[in-house]
Motif scaffolding. Structure first.
Motif, PDB file in Angstrom:
ATOM      1  N   ALA A 321      30.954  38.299  43.192  1.00 51.32           N
ATOM      2  CA  ALA A 321      31.314  38.563  44.543  1.00 51.32           C
ATOM      3  C   ALA A 321      30.245  39.593  45.134  1.00 51.32           C
ATOM      4  CB  ALA A 321      32.705  39.287  44.371  1.00 51.32           C
ATOM      5  N   GLN A 323      28.874  41.932  48.691  1.00 52.01           N
ATOM      6  CA  GLN A 323      29.072  42.099  50.124  1.00 52.01           C
ATOM      7  C   GLN A 323      27.915  42.042  50.733  1.00 52.01           C
ATOM      8  OE1 GLN A 323      32.298  43.235  50.859  1.00 52.01           O
ATOM      9  NE2 GLN A 323      31.349  43.202  52.980  1.00 52.01           N
ATOM     10  N   LEU A 328      32.366  39.590  52.749  1.00 56.33           N
ATOM     11  CA  LEU A 328      32.280  39.084  51.465  1.00 56.33           C
ATOM     12  C   LEU A 328      31.902  37.735  51.130  1.00 56.33           C
ATOM     13  CD1 LEU A 328      32.780  40.267  48.384  1.00 56.33           C
ATOM     14  CD2 LEU A 328      35.007  39.210  48.826  1.00 56.33           C
ATOM     15  N   VAL A 330      30.506  34.741  47.811  1.00 56.26           N
ATOM     16  CA  VAL A 330      30.593  34.590  46.330  1.00 56.26           C
ATOM     17  C   VAL A 330      29.619  33.529  45.738  1.00 56.26           C
ATOM     18  CG1 VAL A 330      32.112  34.196  44.334  1.00 56.26           C
ATOM     19  CG2 VAL A 330      33.055  35.176  46.544  1.00 56.26           C
ATOM     20  N   THR A 371      35.332  34.220  38.531  1.00 56.76           N
ATOM     21  CA  THR A 371      34.527  35.319  39.501  1.00 56.76           C
ATOM     22  C   THR A 371      34.782  36.547  38.780  1.00 56.76           C
ATOM     23  OG1 THR A 371      34.896  34.187  41.372  1.00 56.76           O
ATOM     24  CG2 THR A 371      34.448  36.119  41.719  1.00 56.76           C
ATOM     25  N   THR A 373      34.035  40.603  40.112  1.00 64.93           N
ATOM     26  CA  THR A 373      34.052  41.441  41.620  1.00 64.93           C
ATOM     27  C   THR A 373      33.926  42.966  41.101  1.00 64.93           C
ATOM     28  OG1 THR A 373      34.903  42.172  43.506  1.00 64.93           O
ATOM     29  CG2 THR A 373      36.332  41.582  41.782  1.00 64.93           C
ATOM     30  N   PRO A 385      42.081  42.686  42.486  1.00 70.25           N
ATOM     31  CA  PRO A 385      41.389  41.643  43.263  1.00 70.25           C
ATOM     32  C   PRO A 385      42.117  40.304  43.452  1.00 70.25           C
ATOM     33  CG  PRO A 385      40.884  42.001  40.871  1.00 70.25           C
ATOM     34  CD  PRO A 385      41.890  42.944  41.051  1.00 70.25           C
ATOM     35  N   ASN A 388      39.727  33.970  43.337  1.00 68.55           N
ATOM     36  CA  ASN A 388      39.211  32.831  44.282  1.00 68.55           C
ATOM     37  C   ASN A 388      39.244  31.632  44.229  1.00 68.55           C
ATOM     38  OD1 ASN A 388      36.896  31.946  45.761  1.00 68.55           O
ATOM     39  ND2 ASN A 388      35.299  32.053  44.361  1.00 68.55           N
ATOM     40  N   GLY A 396      37.702  42.340  37.527  1.00 70.28           N
ATOM     41  CA  GLY A 396      37.216  43.607  38.475  1.00 70.28           C
ATOM     42  C   GLY A 396      36.884  44.549  37.752  1.00 70.28           C
TER      43      GLY A 396
END
Length: 453
Positions: A321, A323, A328, A330, A371, A373, A385, A388, A396
């Protein structure tokens, strides 16, 4: 002279329509062959549309935020020679288009949808007849949407030669528009003279409008700002809504002592930083996740709930993930199982740069199986989180903090970090989720194990 109509090209992968994100040109501009005309978006990838011919922009075929079908007319240019538009069609070229001299009742060419939102960057004289009313805006916003922008105060001399276009991302251009800043007068400090957000702050401060020039008197503020949800922000909203609607989330948080990991990372950076690159904590976490998945393959999966099929993936395609100025995204680190921590570090850095600069391909933004993050130093103590979709888990990473810990009866300072992870309860039981995170924790607290094949 003739008119040349450029249609929305087929971007591939069976895509029938795309979202118009931003115009790079405006009516009256002279464009060269291969010059970028517009940015469009499909899924989470932004694609630049170049001009196949040179000419002068006559009309634009849509407004930012509008969904346009493949084959719909994107833009019309005045070119040398006959062009490709018949004389009868050319006579009505200004009717129903966004462009020079569009009068009241003008509307975009592509069919409107109920949820389309008019972007303030569109240069129109009046709302389309019979179209949905635009949201109420403060007076200044209404004047801008009608093409009557208030000129900036104390406008300085141009920072670049006449005709040279300022380079800036769509997010920066939008912020400049909202602030009433002409980018032609802003010095760009980014690569190749690109204007970044900090340049806008410097420009405002020079005009006495920066944070240091706030009025000291207390006063009420009036009005509200209408923010169109378009481009990447629209995709994010749709993705998050779909994920929370379809996936029964549950979260699990565990504290990890990363004191030894941080010591090892410092040693590796001191010895190999100049030759292999500096390591952050993230590639160590990615490596720990990959190794833990060997015993928990149910976590590295995608769930097709429409077909009722769980697809467990043998390769580990980690979503990272990231920014960006637009929101956001991915990007996907493919075959993470085949990379050591330095390979993971290089690929994470490459994908982050490509994503933030808008250069990531569609292939690099799709196909993840799990994922990770992280908000870095802003990671907080605990997060929840959002998975996805259609993955079944997300890991996370929270920030590292130094806290007192009792060890062998003595109070010592240790560096601690929480892992806040969410799982799809339809696919992963709570016990399996806890065991998976405990396996990741064990590897991070004994970091030498990350280098054992």
């Amino acid at each position: 002279m003739g008119l040349y109509a450029i249609k929305m090209p087929d971007i591939g992968e069976g895509i029938a329509e795309v979202e118009l994100v931003a115009w790079r040109v405006q009516p009256g501009d002279t464009v060269k062959e291969d010059q970028i005309l517009a940015d469009v978006m499909t899924d989470k990838a932004t694609v630049e549309i170049p001009s196949p011919v040179a000419g002068k922009v006559e009309t634009l075929g849509g407004q930012p935020g509008q969904l346009m079908a493949v084959g719909a007319e994107l833009i019309r240019l005045e070119v040398e020679g006959a062009g490709n538009v018949r004389e009868g069609a050319a006579a009505g070229s200004l009717r129903g288009r966004v462009g020079v001299g569009a009068g009241a009742g003008a509307a975009p060419v592509a069919p409107d949808r109920k949820d389309d939102i008019t972007h303030e960057n569109a240069d129109v004289d009046a709302p389309a007849a019979g179209s949905a009313p635009t949201p109420a805006l403060p007076q200044r916003g209404r004047e801008e949407s009608l093409g009557r922008r208030e000129p900036p105060r104390a406008t300085p001399a141009p920072m670049r030669p006449p005709g040279e276009k300022p380079i800036a991302s769509p997010a920066v251009r939008r912020r400049a528009w909202d602030l009433g800043i002409e980018l032609q007068f802003v010095h760009g400090s980014g690569p190749a003279g690109r204007i970044i957000h900090e340049d806008l702050d410097v420009y405002l401060a020079a005009r006495g409008q920066g944070p240091t020039a706030r009025a000291t008197a207390l006063r009420q503020r009036q009005g509200e700002e209408a923010i169109p949800v378009i481009g990447l922000r629209r995709k994010i909203a749709q993705k998050m809504q779909e994920a929370k609607r379809r996936i029964p989330h549950f979260s699990y948080v565990e504290e990890v002592d990363v004191t030894d990991l941080e010591a090892l990372r410092a040693q590796l950076n001191a010895k190999f930083g100049d030759t292999r690159g500096k390591l952050t904590v993230l590639p160590f976490i990615a490596r720990a996740v990959v190794l833990a998945l060997d015993d928990f393959p149910q976590v590295n999966a995608r769930f097709d709930d429409d077909a009722g099929v769980i697809a467990r993936s043998n390769p580990v395609h980690l979503g990272i993930a990231t920014q960006t100025d637009a929101g956001l995204a991915v990007p996907v680190l493919r075959h993470a199982e085949a990379q050591d921590v330095w390979g993971l570090s290089r690929e994470i850095a490459r994908l982050a740069h490509a994503t933030r600069s808008g250069k990531a391909t569609r292939e690099e933004l799709a196909g993840s199986t799990l994922t990770i993050t992280s908000l870095g130093p802003l990671g907080g103590i605990v997060t929840t989180p959002v998975i996805n979709h259609p993955e079944v888990a997300i890991v996370g990473v929270n920030r590292i903090v130094e806290r007192p810990v009792i060890r062998n009866g003595a109070v010592v300072a240790r560096q601690l970090m929480n892992l806040s992870s969410s799982f799809d309860h339809r696919v992963i039981d709570g016990m399996d989720a806890a065991r998976f995170i405990q396996a990741v924790r064990a590897l991070l607290e004994s970091p030498a194990m990350l280098f054992v094949e």
